[in-house]
Motif scaffolding. Structure first.
Motif, PDB file in Angstrom:
ATOM      1  N   GLY A 125      -3.431  42.321 -17.738  1.00  0.00           N
ATOM      2  CA  GLY A 125      -3.693  41.187 -18.665  1.00  0.00           C
ATOM      3  C   GLY A 125      -4.534  42.106 -20.202  1.00  0.00           C
ATOM      4  O   GLY A 125      -4.051  42.369 -21.053  1.00  0.00           O
TER       5      GLY A 125
ATOM      6  N   VAL B 101      -2.629  45.647 -20.349  1.00  0.00           N
ATOM      7  CA  VAL B 101      -1.959  46.580 -20.195  1.00  0.00           C
ATOM      8  C   VAL B 101      -1.119  46.109 -21.028  1.00  0.00           C
ATOM      9  O   VAL B 101      -0.883  46.251 -22.489  1.00  0.00           O
ATOM     10  N   ALA B 102      -1.237  44.704 -21.742  1.00  0.00           N
ATOM     11  CA  ALA B 102      -0.609  43.845 -22.150  1.00  0.00           C
ATOM     12  C   ALA B 102      -1.249  43.567 -23.362  1.00  0.00           C
ATOM     13  O   ALA B 102      -0.830  43.323 -24.822  1.00  0.00           O
ATOM     14  N   GLY B 103      -2.497  43.506 -23.204  1.00  0.00           N
ATOM     15  CA  GLY B 103      -3.443  43.519 -24.779  1.00  0.00           C
ATOM     16  C   GLY B 103      -3.315  44.444 -25.160  1.00  0.00           C
ATOM     17  O   GLY B 103      -3.113  45.568 -26.446  1.00  0.00           O
TER      18      GLY B 103
ATOM     19  N   PHE C 158      -0.732  46.951 -25.614  1.00  0.00           N
ATOM     20  CA  PHE C 158       0.782  46.508 -25.995  1.00  0.00           C
ATOM     21  C   PHE C 158       1.086  46.168 -27.667  1.00  0.00           C
ATOM     22  O   PHE C 158       1.361  47.150 -27.791  1.00  0.00           O
ATOM     23  N   THR C 159       0.411  45.238 -27.201  1.00  0.00           N
ATOM     24  CA  THR C 159       1.112  43.916 -28.747  1.00  0.00           C
ATOM     25  C   THR C 159      -0.238  45.010 -29.671  1.00  0.00           C
ATOM     26  O   THR C 159       0.185  44.253 -30.866  1.00  0.00           O
TER      27      THR C 159
ATOM     28  N   ALA D 231       0.821  47.354 -31.029  1.00  0.00           N
ATOM     29  CA  ALA D 231       2.284  47.431 -31.540  1.00  0.00           C
ATOM     30  C   ALA D 231       2.260  47.761 -33.367  1.00  0.00           C
ATOM     31  O   ALA D 231       2.705  48.084 -33.944  1.00  0.00           O
TER      32      ALA D 231
ATOM     33  N   VAL E 193      -4.701  35.127 -34.014  1.00  0.00           N
ATOM     34  CA  VAL E 193      -5.312  36.378 -34.064  1.00  0.00           C
ATOM     35  C   VAL E 193      -6.977  36.090 -33.777  1.00  0.00           C
ATOM     36  O   VAL E 193      -7.025  35.838 -32.687  1.00  0.00           O
TER      37      VAL E 193
ATOM     38  N   ILE F 248      -8.082  38.813 -23.397  1.00  0.00           N
ATOM     39  CA  ILE F 248      -7.725  38.275 -24.784  1.00  0.00           C
ATOM     40  C   ILE F 248      -8.969  38.482 -25.728  1.00  0.00           C
ATOM     41  O   ILE F 248      -8.555  38.724 -26.896  1.00  0.00           O
TER      42      ILE F 248
ATOM     43  N   ALA G 167      -8.439  42.409 -26.706  1.00  0.00           N
ATOM     44  CA  ALA G 167      -6.812  43.077 -27.551  1.00  0.00           C
ATOM     45  C   ALA G 167      -7.172  42.506 -28.279  1.00  0.00           C
ATOM     46  O   ALA G 167      -5.738  42.781 -30.193  1.00  0.00           O
TER      47      ALA G 167
END
Lengths: 83, 83
Positions: free
Chosen positions: A7, A9-11, A13-14, A17, A46, A61, A64
């Motif tokens: 999570g 890592v996902a955060g 990247f997004t 971005a 968001v 969450i 991010a």
């Protein structure tokens, strides 16, 4: 890799971005091809994700979306400024 | 509003956000001001969010990111096509 790390890592990247988009808009002073509707709708989304993360106490969450909100605001400023 | 519904609303907005951008790029055939790095990094992040959602069995995250992945791929195609 544990779920929480996925999570984060996902955060990462997004959230990251939008940085090259903000940088490009800042550098070129041109945002003609960037959709204002995208920036506004993304901002609203968001804020909801942030609320969701806070209610579920979901740290990836929360982090991010707090950071993404800041970059969305920066992009909104540049889009309004440069049109 | 329950937490799950907040998440679904959040997902609806952040997923819908890319649609006006894809539409704008499709209509104007111009993506010069759109950052390719943004699209690529966003795509990687969305894949990680999808993995995170699947591992936590978190339905709003799974649905939102599956749909976002589709729009990211559409935008990537248009960016590569129009430069």
């Amino acid at each position: 890799m544990v779920v929480e790390e996925i999570g984060l890592v996902a955060g990462a990247f997004t959230t990251a971005a939008l940085l090259p988009q903000v940088w490009k808009a800042f550098k070129t002073k041109s945002t003609r091809d960037v959709s204002l509707e995208m920036v506004i709708v993304l901002g609203i989304g968001v804020v909801f994700w942030l609320a969701y993360g806070l209610m579920k106490n979901d740290v990836p969450i929360i982090i991010a979306n707090a950071l993404t909100l800041a970059t969305v605001i920066a992009l909104l400023y540049l889009k309004i400024k440069h049109g």
